[in-house]
Design a protein around this motif. Structure first.
Motif, PDB file in Angstrom:
ATOM      1  N   GLY A  45       0.796  -1.233   0.000  1.00 36.86           N
ATOM      2  CA  GLY A  45       0.000   0.000   0.000  1.00 36.86           C
ATOM      3  C   GLY A  45       0.819   1.268   0.000  1.00 36.86           C
ATOM      4  O   GLY A  45       1.770   1.425  -0.769  1.00 36.86           O
ATOM      5  N   ASN A  46       0.479   2.174   0.918  1.00 40.13           N
ATOM      6  CA  ASN A  46       1.108   3.500   0.955  1.00 40.13           C
ATOM      7  C   ASN A  46       2.574   3.466   1.345  1.00 40.13           C
ATOM      8  O   ASN A  46       3.337   4.366   0.993  1.00 40.13           O
ATOM      9  CB  ASN A  46       0.380   4.395   1.967  1.00 40.13           C
ATOM     10  CG  ASN A  46      -0.987   4.760   1.462  1.00 40.13           C
ATOM     11  OD1 ASN A  46      -1.216   4.826   0.258  1.00 40.13           O
ATOM     12  ND2 ASN A  46      -1.915   4.987   2.387  1.00 40.13           N
ATOM     13  N   GLY A  47       2.935   2.495   2.136  1.00 37.18           N
ATOM     14  CA  GLY A  47       4.344   2.383   2.532  1.00 37.18           C
ATOM     15  C   GLY A  47       4.754   3.367   3.617  1.00 37.18           C
ATOM     16  O   GLY A  47       5.940   3.666   3.763  1.00 37.18           O
ATOM     17  N   SER A  48       3.794   3.850   4.415  1.00 36.81           N
ATOM     18  CA  SER A  48       4.208   4.795   5.467  1.00 36.81           C
ATOM     19  C   SER A  48       5.054   4.079   6.527  1.00 36.81           C
ATOM     20  O   SER A  48       6.026   4.645   7.039  1.00 36.81           O
ATOM     21  CB  SER A  48       2.999   5.501   6.097  1.00 36.81           C
ATOM     22  OG  SER A  48       2.247   4.615   6.882  1.00 36.81           O
ATOM     23  N   ASN A  49       4.707   2.848   6.840  1.00 37.50           N
ATOM     24  CA  ASN A  49       5.533   2.108   7.812  1.00 37.50           C
ATOM     25  C   ASN A  49       6.930   1.846   7.250  1.00 37.50           C
ATOM     26  O   ASN A  49       7.924   1.957   7.970  1.00 37.50           O
ATOM     27  CB  ASN A  49       4.853   0.789   8.195  1.00 37.50           C
ATOM     28  CG  ASN A  49       3.776   1.004   9.241  1.00 37.50           C
ATOM     29  OD1 ASN A  49       4.093   1.238  10.404  1.00 37.50           O
ATOM     30  ND2 ASN A  49       2.515   0.956   8.838  1.00 37.50           N
ATOM     31  N   ALA A 122       4.928  -4.971   6.155  1.00 37.71           N
ATOM     32  CA  ALA A 122       4.530  -3.614   6.535  1.00 37.71           C
ATOM     33  C   ALA A 122       3.385  -3.172   5.617  1.00 37.71           C
ATOM     34  O   ALA A 122       3.589  -2.432   4.655  1.00 37.71           O
ATOM     35  CB  ALA A 122       5.729  -2.666   6.415  1.00 37.71           C
ATOM     36  N   GLY A 123       2.181  -3.717   5.926  1.00 35.78           N
ATOM     37  CA  GLY A 123       1.053  -3.429   5.048  1.00 35.78           C
ATOM     38  C   GLY A 123       1.046  -4.357   3.847  1.00 35.78           C
ATOM     39  O   GLY A 123       0.724  -3.955   2.737  1.00 35.78           O
ATOM     40  N   ILE A 143       2.672  -6.111  11.054  1.00 34.29           N
ATOM     41  CA  ILE A 143       2.006  -5.083  11.870  1.00 34.29           C
ATOM     42  C   ILE A 143       0.530  -5.071  11.530  1.00 34.29           C
ATOM     43  O   ILE A 143       0.142  -5.117  10.362  1.00 34.29           O
ATOM     44  CB  ILE A 143       2.648  -3.688  11.694  1.00 34.29           C
ATOM     45  CG1 ILE A 143       1.944  -2.658  12.577  1.00 34.29           C
ATOM     46  CG2 ILE A 143       2.659  -3.207  10.252  1.00 34.29           C
ATOM     47  CD1 ILE A 143       2.856  -1.709  13.262  1.00 34.29           C
ATOM     48  N   HIS A 144      -0.296  -5.010  12.597  1.00 36.83           N
ATOM     49  CA  HIS A 144      -1.746  -5.104  12.417  1.00 36.83           C
ATOM     50  C   HIS A 144      -2.422  -3.983  13.210  1.00 36.83           C
ATOM     51  O   HIS A 144      -2.054  -3.732  14.368  1.00 36.83           O
ATOM     52  CB  HIS A 144      -2.222  -6.478  12.908  1.00 36.83           C
ATOM     53  CG  HIS A 144      -3.689  -6.685  12.732  1.00 36.83           C
ATOM     54  ND1 HIS A 144      -4.254  -6.956  11.498  1.00 36.83           N
ATOM     55  CD2 HIS A 144      -4.713  -6.620  13.614  1.00 36.83           C
ATOM     56  CE1 HIS A 144      -5.569  -7.060  11.645  1.00 36.83           C
ATOM     57  NE2 HIS A 144      -5.870  -6.862  12.917  1.00 36.83           N
ATOM     58  N   PRO A 145      -3.430  -3.319  12.619  1.00 34.99           N
ATOM     59  CA  PRO A 145      -4.012  -2.152  13.290  1.00 34.99           C
ATOM     60  C   PRO A 145      -5.126  -2.478  14.297  1.00 34.99           C
ATOM     61  O   PRO A 145      -6.237  -1.949  14.209  1.00 34.99           O
ATOM     62  CB  PRO A 145      -4.544  -1.319  12.117  1.00 34.99           C
ATOM     63  CG  PRO A 145      -4.918  -2.330  11.094  1.00 34.99           C
ATOM     64  CD  PRO A 145      -3.961  -3.484  11.258  1.00 34.99           C
ATOM     65  N   GLN A 206      -1.914   4.816  13.159  1.00 35.80           N
ATOM     66  CA  GLN A 206      -0.710   4.747  12.309  1.00 35.80           C
ATOM     67  C   GLN A 206       0.459   5.502  12.932  1.00 35.80           C
ATOM     68  O   GLN A 206       1.605   5.072  12.825  1.00 35.80           O
ATOM     69  CB  GLN A 206      -1.021   5.276  10.913  1.00 35.80           C
ATOM     70  CG  GLN A 206      -1.803   4.249  10.094  1.00 35.80           C
ATOM     71  CD  GLN A 206      -1.315   4.139   8.665  1.00 35.80           C
ATOM     72  OE1 GLN A 206      -1.069   5.146   8.027  1.00 35.80           O
ATOM     73  NE2 GLN A 206      -1.201   2.922   8.158  1.00 35.80           N
ATOM     74  N   GLU A 209       1.892   3.032  15.051  1.00 33.61           N
ATOM     75  CA  GLU A 209       2.562   1.975  14.268  1.00 33.61           C
ATOM     76  C   GLU A 209       3.976   2.411  13.901  1.00 33.61           C
ATOM     77  O   GLU A 209       4.923   1.622  13.954  1.00 33.61           O
ATOM     78  CB  GLU A 209       1.786   1.687  12.974  1.00 33.61           C
ATOM     79  CG  GLU A 209       0.469   0.996  13.189  1.00 33.61           C
ATOM     80  CD  GLU A 209      -0.206   0.591  11.885  1.00 33.61           C
ATOM     81  OE1 GLU A 209      -1.124  -0.218  11.944  1.00 33.61           O
ATOM     82  OE2 GLU A 209       0.176   1.083  10.811  1.00 33.61           O
TER      83      GLU A 209
HETATM   84  C1  GRF Z   1      -1.096  -0.432   8.409  1.00 28.54           C
HETATM   85  O1  GRF Z   1      -2.171   0.185   9.053  1.00 28.54           O
HETATM   86  C2  GRF Z   1      -0.890  -1.813   8.923  1.00 28.54           C
HETATM   87  O2  GRF Z   1      -1.309  -1.995  10.232  1.00 28.54           O
HETATM   88  C3  GRF Z   1      -1.747  -2.649   8.013  1.00 28.54           C
HETATM   89  O3  GRF Z   1      -1.626  -2.033   6.759  1.00 28.54           O
HETATM   90  C4  GRF Z   1      -1.383  -0.652   6.944  1.00 28.54           C
HETATM   91  C5  GRF Z   1      -0.213  -0.293   6.073  1.00 28.54           C
HETATM   92  O4  GRF Z   1      -0.009   1.091   6.008  1.00 28.54           O
HETATM   93  N1  GRF Z   1      -1.304  -4.014   8.026  1.00 28.54           N
HETATM   94  P1  GRF Z   1       1.237   1.674   5.224  1.00 28.54           P
HETATM   95  O5  GRF Z   1       1.211   1.083   3.822  1.00 28.54           O
HETATM   96  O6  GRF Z   1       2.476   1.300   5.963  1.00 28.54           O
HETATM   97  O7  GRF Z   1       1.020   3.150   5.191  1.00 28.54           O
END
Ligand code: GRF
Length: 232
Positions: A45-49, A122-123, A143-145, A206, A209
């Motif tokens: 996804g967005n890759g913020s983590n 990470a997502g 990682i899980h929200p 987040q 996270e």
């Molecule tokens: C995070 O909220 C994580 O908990 C879930 O997917 C999301 C990924 O966010 N597993 P990002 O791509 O790191 O912004």
């Protein structure tokens, strides 16, 4: 209620987390694992983590290097972050594979080819199969929200809101065969606010996270190095 009790209640008890988040206690984590731990990051996804892992490395909070970012989705924003920070990346699109196993094997081969020591989901919006789980036993984390074991699976934040919980959060855990079920490494509690929307709550989760994932990586890195030493 005597005056002491009254003051205690007013100052602490009834304030709960007082709108703030809380991270589970972990033993003091040293970022000084030597040599640097080699990470493989899986993202969809967005890759913020992913970005916060890189920032933690840049700020010397984590002694690690990202050997590779693997994405399964060619249009995911994590790729832009890999380009921005000059991190090698590869797209392994599951839609180009005939089976989950075929996709898993491509991912696993790439991780092994680069001698990745710790894999961080990470997502990563895919269930990983037993081959990867076994290969990276105790070296594959997610990682899980939500505050696991509550609200496993997709839409965890919405699930928590639907149940009208007053505290939710996020969890980093080892990956096991059953989804979102492996041992917990670290958690952060995030209180819901009355006026929360899914977006405001997601933002606060987040933010936590981004703090706990690098801490978890540092902790697991030490465990990996310790168990390696033990085996010598
Ligand atoms: C995070 O909220 C994580 O908990 C879930 O997917 C999301 C990924 O966010 N597993 P990002 O791509 O790191 O912004």
């Amino acid at each position: 209620m005597n005056q002491d009790n009254k003051e205690y209640c007013e100052s602490n008890l009834f304030n709960g987390l007082n709108g703030h988040s809380l991270i589970s206690p972990i033993e003091s984590v040293s970022n000084l694992v030597e040599p640097k731990i080699r990470l493989g990051i899986l993202a969809s996804g967005n890759g913020s983590n992913f970005e916060f892992i890189i920032k933690s490395i840049q700020n010397n909070e984590l002694n690690a290097e990202v050997s590779i970012l693997i994405v399964n989705n060619p249009s995911c924003l994590a790729i832009e972050k890999a380009i921005k920070y000059d991190i090698p990346y590869v797209i392994i699109n599951h839609r180009d594979c005939n089976s989950r196993l075929e996709h898993d094997k491509l991912v696993m081969n790439k991780l092994e080819e680069l001698s990745v020591e710790l894999v961080v989901m990470a997502g990563w919006m895919r269930i990983v199969g037993e081959e990867i789980i076994n290969k990276f036993n105790n070296r594959l984390i997610n990682i899980h929200p939500s505050l696991l074991p509550s609200f496993k699976g997709i839409d965890a934040i919405q699930q928590a809101m639907d149940k009208r919980v007053t505290i939710t959060g996020c969890t980093v855990h080892y990956v096991q065969k059953d989804v979102d079920s492996g041992s917990i490494i670290i958690q952060a509690a995030v209180p819901l606010k009355e006026k929360d929307s899914i977006e405001t709550l997601k933002k606060r989760i987040q933010d936590m996270e981004h703090i706990i994932l690098p801490l978890a990586i540092a902790k697991v890195a030490i465990e990996i190095r310790t168990s390696f030493k033990d085996k010598k």
